[in-house]
Design a protein around this motif. Structure first.
Motif, PDB file in Angstrom:
ATOM      1  N   LYS A  22      -9.948   8.617   5.241  1.00 23.36           N
ATOM      2  CA  LYS A  22     -10.877   7.585   4.797  1.00 23.36           C
ATOM      3  C   LYS A  22     -10.127   6.500   4.029  1.00 23.36           C
ATOM      4  O   LYS A  22      -9.155   6.756   3.334  1.00 23.36           O
ATOM      5  N   GLY A  23     -10.604   5.284   4.185  1.00 31.89           N
ATOM      6  CA  GLY A  23      -9.984   4.156   3.506  1.00 31.89           C
ATOM      7  C   GLY A  23      -8.963   3.437   4.355  1.00 31.89           C
ATOM      8  O   GLY A  23      -8.441   2.397   3.952  1.00 31.89           O
ATOM      9  N   LEU A  24      -8.680   3.983   5.561  1.00 32.53           N
ATOM     10  CA  LEU A  24      -7.697   3.352   6.443  1.00 32.53           C
ATOM     11  C   LEU A  24      -8.357   2.702   7.666  1.00 32.53           C
ATOM     12  O   LEU A  24      -7.669   2.347   8.618  1.00 32.53           O
ATOM     13  N   GLU A  25      -9.684   2.557   7.626  1.00 23.82           N
ATOM     14  CA  GLU A  25     -10.399   1.939   8.732  1.00 23.82           C
ATOM     15  C   GLU A  25      -9.886   0.524   8.972  1.00 23.82           C
ATOM     16  O   GLU A  25      -9.730  -0.256   8.037  1.00 23.82           O
ATOM     17  N   GLY A  26      -9.583   0.214  10.232  1.00 26.51           N
ATOM     18  CA  GLY A  26      -9.097  -1.116  10.589  1.00 26.51           C
ATOM     19  C   GLY A  26      -7.589  -1.269  10.496  1.00 26.51           C
ATOM     20  O   GLY A  26      -7.039  -2.270  10.961  1.00 26.51           O
ATOM     21  N   LEU A  27      -6.907  -0.294   9.902  1.00 27.18           N
ATOM     22  CA  LEU A  27      -5.436  -0.314   9.831  1.00 27.18           C
ATOM     23  C   LEU A  27      -4.915   0.565  10.971  1.00 27.18           C
ATOM     24  O   LEU A  27      -4.718   1.772  10.818  1.00 27.18           O
TER      25      LEU A  27
END
Length: 295
Positions: free
Chosen positions: A241-246
């Motif tokens: 979580k928190g890496l969406e779009g990377l």
């Protein structure tokens, strides 16, 4: 490199003696020359040496493809060059990798096709401009503004009024991420080709090509299932979580998505069923010729 220049000069002298239709022996000489150059492109000491070999390779390949019979000659000893032919037997695409000293990949290629109007085979050079193309999913491109890739499969689609060639490609991108590209190519008259068409539909959004980007340490498959008329590929999710779009941190999660061919469009379907009992329906990692794709 000295060996390449010597062989190239000898070949050039021989060429001037032959008419447009040449022997298999001359094709074999060309192939031997190209093989030496291709090896230097992949294994040269530095970028300068590889670049010289690449320029010679381009001019030599362009020359040999002008000859009658080149379309059917296999060139099967060129292990680092991807050569794919369409099922309608009208298009053959050559693509290859040039890796720069900074780790960036550049792509080169030719489209060899049958010009039915002129009743002869012709070639179109592909010029990679992918690093300058912003939002490539929605861009109309051509051979001079090509989103470069190493193509490993051509899917021939015929619909009323136009023939399409869906191209599945690999892009090393950089040290952090890799890309798989689903593109479309078609002829636009007078020996011109275009890349991209609004035929990929995901929910309410339509794009002209589809690109999957994922962590470079992972392996995914993008493969055509001919029986079901669909393109199968791994579903990608962020590592945490928190890496969406990377997308440098995206990996496959064990499920599959697909583009189903329906009424001239490729419709996105999520979480599709893959029948393990039929190996033709199971996405597999493409198995390129040795040396084509760096590990």
């Amino acid at each position: 490199m000295k060996k390449i220049f010597t062989f190239f000069f000898v070949t050039m002298v021989v060429i001037n003696v032959f008419p447009q239709k040449v022997s298999k022996e001359l094709f074999a000489e060309y192939e031997d020359t190209l093989k030496i150059m291709a090896h230097s492109i992949m294994n040269g000491k530095n970028e300068v040496e590889k670049s010289k070999a690449n320029q010679l390779f381009i001019s030599t390949l362009k020359e040999v493809l002008q000859y009658e019979g080149s379309f059917t000659y296999p060139f099967d000893s060129l292990k680092t060059i991807s050569i794919k032919k369409s099922k309608d037997n009208n298009v053959r695409i050559y693509t290859w990798i040039f890796k720069k000293d900074n780790g960036i990949y550049q792509y080169f290629g030719f489209v060899h096709y049958k010009n039915k109007t002129k009743k002869r085979y012709e070639i179109i050079e592909l010029k990679d401009n992918s690093k300058e193309i912003r939002r490539p999913e929605n861009k109309d491109l051509d051979n001079n503004n090509w989103y470069g890739a190493l193509y490993y499969e051509i899917i021939y689609i015929k619909k009323p009024g136009r023939k399409y060639y869906i191209l599945l490609g690999w892009d090393g991108n950089n040290d952090l991420s890799t890309k798989k590209i689903i593109d479309v190519m078609f002829f636009a008259g007078k020996g011109k080709i275009r890349f991209g068409a609004s035929i990929f539909k995901k929910k309410k959004k339509t794009t002209k090509r589809y690109i999957l980007e994922y962590n470079s340490t992972s392996t995914i498959s993008v493969r055509f299932d001919e029986k079901e008329k669909r393109i199968l590929f791994n579903h990608l999710i962020p590592m945490r979580k928190g890496l969406e779009g990377l997308y440098d941190y995206y990996v496959p999660n064990g499920t599959y998505n697909a583009f189903n061919y329906e009424n001239g469009k490729w419709i996105f379907r999520s979480d599709v069923v893959v029948r393990n009992s039929n190996t033709n329906n199971v996405p597999k990692r493409e198995k390129p010729k040795t040396g084509i794709i760096p590990k």
